[in-house]
Design a protein around this motif. Structure first.
Motif, short mmCIF file in Angstrom:
data_model
loop_
_atom_site.label_atom_id
_atom_site.label_comp_id
_atom_site.label_asym_id
_atom_site.label_seq_id
_atom_site.Cartn_x
_atom_site.Cartn_y
_atom_site.Cartn_z
N LEU A 4 6.00 7.65 -4.64
CA LEU A 4 5.85 6.26 -4.97
C LEU A 4 6.42 5.23 -3.78
O LEU A 4 7.57 5.46 -3.43
CB LEU A 4 6.89 6.05 -6.12
CG LEU A 4 6.92 4.45 -6.56
CD1 LEU A 4 5.72 4.12 -7.41
CD2 LEU A 4 8.08 4.45 -7.67
N ARG A 5 5.65 4.27 -3.49
CA ARG A 5 6.08 3.35 -2.58
C ARG A 5 6.30 2.06 -3.12
O ARG A 5 5.65 1.35 -3.87
CB ARG A 5 4.94 3.17 -1.62
CG ARG A 5 4.35 4.54 -1.16
CD ARG A 5 3.33 4.39 -0.09
NE ARG A 5 3.79 4.02 1.40
CZ ARG A 5 3.21 4.02 2.57
NH1 ARG A 5 1.94 4.30 2.43
NH2 ARG A 5 3.85 3.59 3.80
N ALA A 6 7.63 1.45 -2.77
CA ALA A 6 8.24 0.47 -3.61
C ALA A 6 8.14 -0.89 -2.36
O ALA A 6 8.69 -0.60 -1.34
CB ALA A 6 9.43 0.72 -4.15
N ASP A 11 0.79 -8.63 -0.72
CA ASP A 11 0.00 -9.81 -0.17
C ASP A 11 -0.20 -9.83 1.41
O ASP A 11 0.93 -9.82 2.01
CB ASP A 11 0.82 -11.20 -0.56
CG ASP A 11 0.02 -12.36 -0.11
OD1 ASP A 11 -1.04 -12.33 0.37
OD2 ASP A 11 0.45 -13.51 -0.55
N PRO A 12 -1.26 -9.66 1.85
CA PRO A 12 -1.48 -9.66 3.45
C PRO A 12 -0.86 -10.76 4.09
O PRO A 12 -0.50 -10.53 5.29
CB PRO A 12 -3.09 -9.48 3.56
CG PRO A 12 -3.61 -10.21 2.29
CD PRO A 12 -2.51 -9.87 1.22
N ALA A 13 -0.59 -11.81 3.48
CA ALA A 13 -0.08 -12.96 4.32
C ALA A 13 1.55 -12.59 4.47
O ALA A 13 2.10 -13.41 5.39
CB ALA A 13 -0.17 -14.22 3.48
N PRO A 17 4.13 -4.72 6.91
CA PRO A 17 4.25 -3.74 5.68
C PRO A 17 3.20 -3.61 4.80
O PRO A 17 2.70 -2.40 4.34
CB PRO A 17 5.53 -3.80 5.04
CG PRO A 17 6.24 -4.88 6.25
CD PRO A 17 5.33 -5.45 7.02
N ALA A 18 2.58 -4.71 4.22
CA ALA A 18 1.68 -4.95 3.30
C ALA A 18 0.49 -4.39 3.82
O ALA A 18 -0.35 -3.93 3.17
CB ALA A 18 1.68 -6.20 2.69
N CYS A 84 9.37 11.81 -4.47
CA CYS A 84 10.26 11.06 -3.68
C CYS A 84 9.62 9.54 -3.59
O CYS A 84 8.48 9.12 -3.86
CB CYS A 84 9.89 11.18 -2.36
SG CYS A 84 10.81 10.45 -0.78
N VAL A 85 10.48 8.69 -3.34
CA VAL A 85 10.37 7.03 -3.59
C VAL A 85 10.69 6.41 -2.03
O VAL A 85 11.62 6.45 -1.58
CB VAL A 85 11.28 6.41 -4.55
CG1 VAL A 85 11.09 4.92 -4.53
CG2 VAL A 85 10.95 6.86 -6.11
N ILE A 86 9.48 5.82 -1.48
CA ILE A 86 9.66 5.31 -0.41
C ILE A 86 9.88 3.97 -0.45
O ILE A 86 9.11 2.99 -0.71
CB ILE A 86 8.45 5.56 0.52
CG1 ILE A 86 8.15 7.00 0.52
CG2 ILE A 86 8.49 5.01 1.95
CD1 ILE A 86 6.62 7.37 1.04
N VAL A 87 11.07 3.08 0.21
CA VAL A 87 11.59 1.83 -0.14
C VAL A 87 10.87 1.13 1.36
O VAL A 87 11.42 1.43 2.45
CB VAL A 87 12.78 1.39 -0.08
CG1 VAL A 87 13.05 0.34 -0.39
CG2 VAL A 87 13.27 2.57 -1.49
N HIS A 88 10.27 0.08 1.13
CA HIS A 88 9.68 -0.65 2.25
C HIS A 88 10.65 -2.03 2.45
O HIS A 88 10.48 -3.07 1.69
CB HIS A 88 8.17 -0.97 2.13
CG HIS A 88 7.36 0.34 2.30
ND1 HIS A 88 7.09 0.64 3.51
CD2 HIS A 88 6.96 1.04 1.59
CE1 HIS A 88 6.35 1.96 3.50
NE2 HIS A 88 6.10 2.03 2.18
N GLY A 89 11.61 -2.17 3.48
CA GLY A 89 12.42 -3.31 3.75
C GLY A 89 13.66 -3.28 3.21
O GLY A 89 13.83 -2.37 2.20
#
Length: 388
Positions: A4-6, A11-13, A17-18, A84-89
């Motif tokens: 799971l990626r959180a 939004d590409p703007a 990361p997105a 596993c959970v992957i947190v972005h930022g």
């Protein structure tokens, strides 16, 4: 593995990361893993409709408290379904909610910093630094300390992260980062030229990124004005969202310098228009004052477009070593020097640098390399939690 990626938004703007979540997730799935994403977007958002994998849209872009509770409740109800959970930022409710929901469970989580722990931000925004410091002492340092891994994209980013706040104790690891290869041309250049026909016979200097202070857009305008006095037929394309409302001031400054008509402001470019812009460009420029990584730069390399960057992009040693571009200080003088160097370069030297750009992408930034690196870290994390 089921991952799971959180992330706050797809939004590409919103930036890099997105932009890379999709390609890396696709590569992970092609390797036999299952990838799902949770975010606060509305399921009707156009960028959500384009995705091929499962996205849990919590449809909550209101208060931080509501976001925190909604994600926390989702994780508590579903965490046993993931390896596993992957947190972005960091500095947002996503990492806080994941920490609250998982730190006493058997499901591991890892945090990807995305350059959000470097001293530049503390120096540039002192008031925000004070606010962050109190949050760091109260929560943020514990969120990272309890994570099974905290990921940086380079040794320099890792070292910088250690210098930003105290206490800093975590299992920090360097991971490869990259994106997908560009699609076949198949008229992509023509699509871009049809939208901007006045660029057809120009040497295009492309900036592709957010219109933001840390990206150095102001010194880019100043350096381009100097270049225009020396080299004719060069046109600057400023492609990216204006998140701060800064574009009008920059455009006025360009007019004062006499180069307003030599700059095209395209706004955010995505999909075919983005690739068309890259493939149509003579060279890519990123005059950043601080960046841990640049997806746009990597995409330029993949298209065989050399890059002109500053030594404040943490990946600059890779560019110097590979000969895929030129590096300068983050100043008007520094940019001016490499602009003249590039635009007066022999055609044979330019052709060699273009071939080196593609080679550099293939050897360092291809999505397959990034996915393998991330997967290796996840597997080690899951083993340490006895979840495999």
């Amino acid at each position: 593995m089921r991952l799971l990626r959180a992330i706050p938004t797809l939004d590409p703007a919103s930036g890099g990361p997105a932009a890379t979540l999709g390609p890396i997730s696709k590569e992970l799935e092609s390797s036999g893993h299952t990838v799902e994403i949770v975010c606060f977007d509305n399921p009707k958002d156009p960028w959500i409709k384009e995705l091929f994998f499962t996205v849990h849209c919590l449809d909550c872009m209101s208060s931080s408290y509501q976001k925190l509770n909604r994600l926390y409740n989702f994780l508590r109800a579903n965490f046993q379904s993931y390896d596993c959970v992957i947190v972005h930022g960091i500095w947002n409710v996503v990492d806080h909610a994941v920490w609250r929901a998982l730190h006493n469970t058997s499901t591991p989580y890892i945090v990807v910093l995305h350059g959000m722990l470097t001293p530049w931000f503390n120096q540039r925004y002192p008031r925000k630094y004070l606010k962050k410091y109190f949050y760091w002492v109260a929560y943020q340092h514990r969120i990272l300390a309890d994570a099974n891994a905290v990921l940086s994209f380079s040794n320099e980013e890792l070292l910088m992260a250690n210098q930003s706040f105290w206490p800093y104790r975590c299992n920090d690891v360097v991971v490869k980062y990259g994106t997908a290869r560009p699609p076949e041309d198949n008229g992509l250049r023509q699509i871009f030229c049809d939208h901007f026909p006045h660029l057809a016979d120009k040497q295009i200097l492309l900036y592709l990124g957010r219109i933001h202070h840390n990206k150095g857009c102001d010194i880019l305008i100043e350096a381009f004005a100097r270049l225009s006095k020396e080299i004719s037929n060069v046109h600057l394309v400023m492609a990216g969202p204006d998140q701060l409302g800064w574009k009008d001031a920059l455009a006025r400054r360009a007019t004062e310098l006499g180069v307003g008509s030599n700059i095209t402001w395209t706004g955010l470019l995505v999909s075919d228009m983005k690739w068309g812009a890259l493939l149509s460009s003579d060279v890519f420029v990123l005059p950043t004052h601080h960046d841990n990584h640049s997806v746009a730069m990597v995409e330029a390399l993949a298209c065989g477009v050399p890059v002109l960057i500053t030594d404040k992009l943490f990946l600059w040693p890779d560019i110097v070593a590979s000969g895929a571009g030129l590096v300068a200080t983050d100043s008007v003088e520094g940019l001016s020097d490499i602009f003249i160097q590039w635009f007066t370069m022999d055609p044979e030297e330019k052709a060699l640098m273009r071939s080196r750009a593609v080679k550099t992408f293939s050897e360092n930034f291809d999505v397959k390399i990034a996915a393998q690196s991330l997967c290796g870290i996840i597997e080690q994390t899951c083993i340490s939690k006895n979840t495999l």
